[in-house]
Design an enzyme around this catalytic site. Structure first.
Site, PDB file in Angstrom:
ATOM      1  N   ASP A 176      27.973 -26.031  35.650  1.00 22.72           N
ATOM      2  CA  ASP A 176      28.150 -24.941  35.103  1.00 22.72           C
ATOM      3  C   ASP A 176      29.037 -23.759  36.087  1.00 22.72           C
ATOM      4  O   ASP A 176      29.872 -23.354  36.177  1.00 22.72           O
ATOM      5  CB  ASP A 176      27.375 -24.068  34.527  1.00 22.72           C
ATOM      6  CG  ASP A 176      27.518 -23.719  32.978  1.00 22.72           C
ATOM      7  OD1 ASP A 176      28.323 -23.785  32.360  1.00 22.72           O
ATOM      8  OD2 ASP A 176      26.749 -22.572  32.564  1.00 22.72           O
TER       9      ASP A 176
ATOM     10  N   ASP B 205      25.092 -24.103  26.365  1.00 21.12           N
ATOM     11  CA  ASP B 205      24.072 -23.226  26.839  1.00 21.12           C
ATOM     12  C   ASP B 205      22.733 -23.083  25.793  1.00 21.12           C
ATOM     13  O   ASP B 205      21.729 -22.465  26.238  1.00 21.12           O
ATOM     14  CB  ASP B 205      24.794 -21.994  27.033  1.00 21.12           C
ATOM     15  CG  ASP B 205      25.939 -22.000  28.038  1.00 21.12           C
ATOM     16  OD1 ASP B 205      25.769 -22.699  28.982  1.00 21.12           O
ATOM     17  OD2 ASP B 205      26.761 -21.107  27.817  1.00 21.12           O
TER      18      ASP B 205
END
Length: 536
Positions: A384, A437
């Site tokens: 990420d 997420d």
């Protein structure tokens, strides 16, 4: 459900996109020009409503410069002013036409932004609109050697298409009036609260479903142990059909596979490619919605016979009658969303399909122990950060954010997102969160509840409440960081992973369960004759 189908769903869900702000973010970053006296404004979006021949026309969006006075924040305080074209168009020399308080429209290039603004102010303009040579917004800054920065008129950058429209009206003899104002965004929008509840609620539901399935499998194993000798039974705990455990290899390969997938999306991003993603999302959404509905309806006595009766279907094998009954509805729902996904309330259908897909993935795919969970989340953490921040050094823009927004595709972002329209934001747009997420930390949260149930721990003495709370706090911190960064995209896992994983590891170490959590992932049950029950 076979492993191939599970793998397909996981591949769709692996696209871990960053948590983004609303639509209208300024494209270019200002990394080279520092603030200095006279050139220290914050960059703000500017609304430019227009009237053509005294008839209300389009409203354009621009970006204010780092120099000049700040604009009004309310439309009622913004004055309507006539728009005039610059002559010469670049406004790098004194205009030939005399100005008496008009807003002057000029082209970008040939001299600095501040020089254009100084010349326009000296000529009598009340504001300057600079047309960019691209259909996007650009931050106007001061050059390092500039000193004449006491500029008394506001400067606003407009995209190329907006400037071309205004130019055309004036050249055709129309009178164009406009106003300039910059409304402030609320610190917290209701959409962010609902999105937080959706993410937390999705993990909560998926965790209980996963724990219930694991408990039922353990009860079934104990029944078999009562009636047969251990030598005829597998040494490892059995799973219900279709459950897939992530191993160390797949956890490490996550970064490679997901990165290749992300770069492919970035390079091939176009309208037709978005259509392909929509089709894939619909197939995964049908699978997830069907699985969730069948599981939910099976809880009712009137549907149990249909759920337990099977028929052979070519290419699919044994399928329950309930699945056959639910499938047409799921397909119709998905197709209707795909056809009408551009309408204002299509986000509801996208969220229903997305939540169903996420819950299904979290129920099917599992981390067997804390060691695999730590490796997976650590890899996702680095993934990420790299594709949101570090990728700018190689690609000159954030690959993750470009893909999530659907830039260059002509579409409003990719479908692998949960989204809610911002309700009280004058700029509109959506608050969004990527599937990754939710799914990646959700795997660890679901593991914590499975362990608690198998170990017969109460909620207070277990790990689930702590893991769930840590996820909620991590997501909340993401919102805070998002607002502090003026709405620019943030890698949610940067904040969520340390909270969830750090809490789990610290608590396991403190309670003395870390060795079992790290290796076995489930408590030892020496006496299979004890009935497994969920804690009260």
């Amino acid at each position: 459900m076979d492993i191939q189908r599970v793998f397909y769903i996981v591949c769709i869900a692996l696209l871990s996109t960053s948590r983004l702000g609303s639509a209208g973010d300024i494209v270019h970053q200002d990394d080279v020009a520092p603030k200095k006296p006279g050139c220290e404004n914050n960059f703000v979006l500017v609304k430019v409503p227009t009237w053509v021949d005294h008839i209300e026309d389009k409203e354009y969006v621009g970006v204010g410069a780092r120099f000049g006075p700040t604009l009004e924040s309310k439309e009622k305080h913004a004055n309507q002013t006539r728009l005039a074209l610059a002559d010469p168009p670049d406004c790098c020399s004194k205009p030939k036409n005399k100005l008496t308080g008009e807003v002057i429209l000029v082209h970008r290039g040939n001299c600095s932004f501040t020089r254009k603004a100084n010349i326009a102010e000296e000529a009598g303009a009340s504001a300057i609109l600079i047309i960019n040579y691209r259909t996007e917004l650009f931050k106007m800054v001061c050059e390092g050697n500039e000193t004449d920065l006491e500029i008394g008129i506001p400067a606003v950058m407009l995209p190329q298409d907006a400037g071309a429209s205004l130019e055309k009206y004036i050249m055709n003899g129309s009178v164009v009036m406009l106003a300039l104002y910059s409304p402030k965004r609320p610190v917290v929008d209701v959409a962010e609260v609902f999105l937080w509840l959706m993410a937390v609620g999705t993990i909560l539901c998926a965790s209980y479903w996963s724990a219930w399935t694991a408990r039922e499998a353990a009860i079934e194993q104990d029944k078999l142990l009562k009636d047969a000798s251990e030598e005829y039974l597998p040494a490892e705990g059995t799973h219900s059909g279709g459950i897939v455990d992530i191993n160390m290899t797949s956890a490490i390969l996550f970064v490679v596979v997901a990165s290749c997938f992300l770069v492919m999306l970035y390079k091939l991003m176009s309208r037709w490619f978005i259509e392909v993603l929509v089709v894939l999302f619909c197939i995964g959404g049908v699978e997830g919605l069907q699985t969730c509905l069948v599981a939910l309806l099976s809880c009712f006595r009137c549907f149990q016979n249909a759920a337990e009766s099977f028929v052979k279907v070519p290419f699919f094998g044994a399928v329950s009658y309930l699945t056959l009954a639910v499938c047409p509805f799921c397909i119709a729902f998905s197709v209707i969303w795909a056809v009408f996904r551009q309408i204002s309330f299509a986000w509801i259908g996208q969220d229903i399909l997305g939540i169903s897909l996420i819950i299904t993935v979290l129920q099917i795919v599992r981390v067997p122990n804390l060691k695999v969970g730590t490796v997976l989340l650590s890899c996702a953490f680095l993934y990420d950060i790299f594709w949101v921040f570090v990728s700018k050094w190689w690609f000159h823009e954030s690959v993750m954010i470009v893909v999530a927004r659907g830039d260059r595709s002509g579409e409003d972002g990719i479908p692998m997102l949960l989204k809610i329209p911002r309700m009280f934001d004058p700029w509109g747009g959506y608050s969004i969160i990527g599937f990754g997420d939710i799914i990646l930390p959700g795997l660890l949260v679901a593991f914590s509840l499975r362990y608690d149930w198998l170990a017969k721990k109460s909620l207070r003495a277990g790990y689930f409440v702590w893991a769930m709370t840590a996820y909620g706090l991590g997501l909340l911190i993401t919102y805070v960081a998002l607002n502090m960064m003026d709405g620019h995209g943030q890698p949610a896992l940067l904040y969520i992973v340390p909270f969830t994983l750090g809490t789990f590891l610290t608590l396991g170490k403190k309670r003395g369960d870390l060795r079992i959590l790290w290796t076995r992932g489930e408590p030892e049950r020496p006496c299979p004759h004890l009935e497994l029950q969920s804690p009260q």
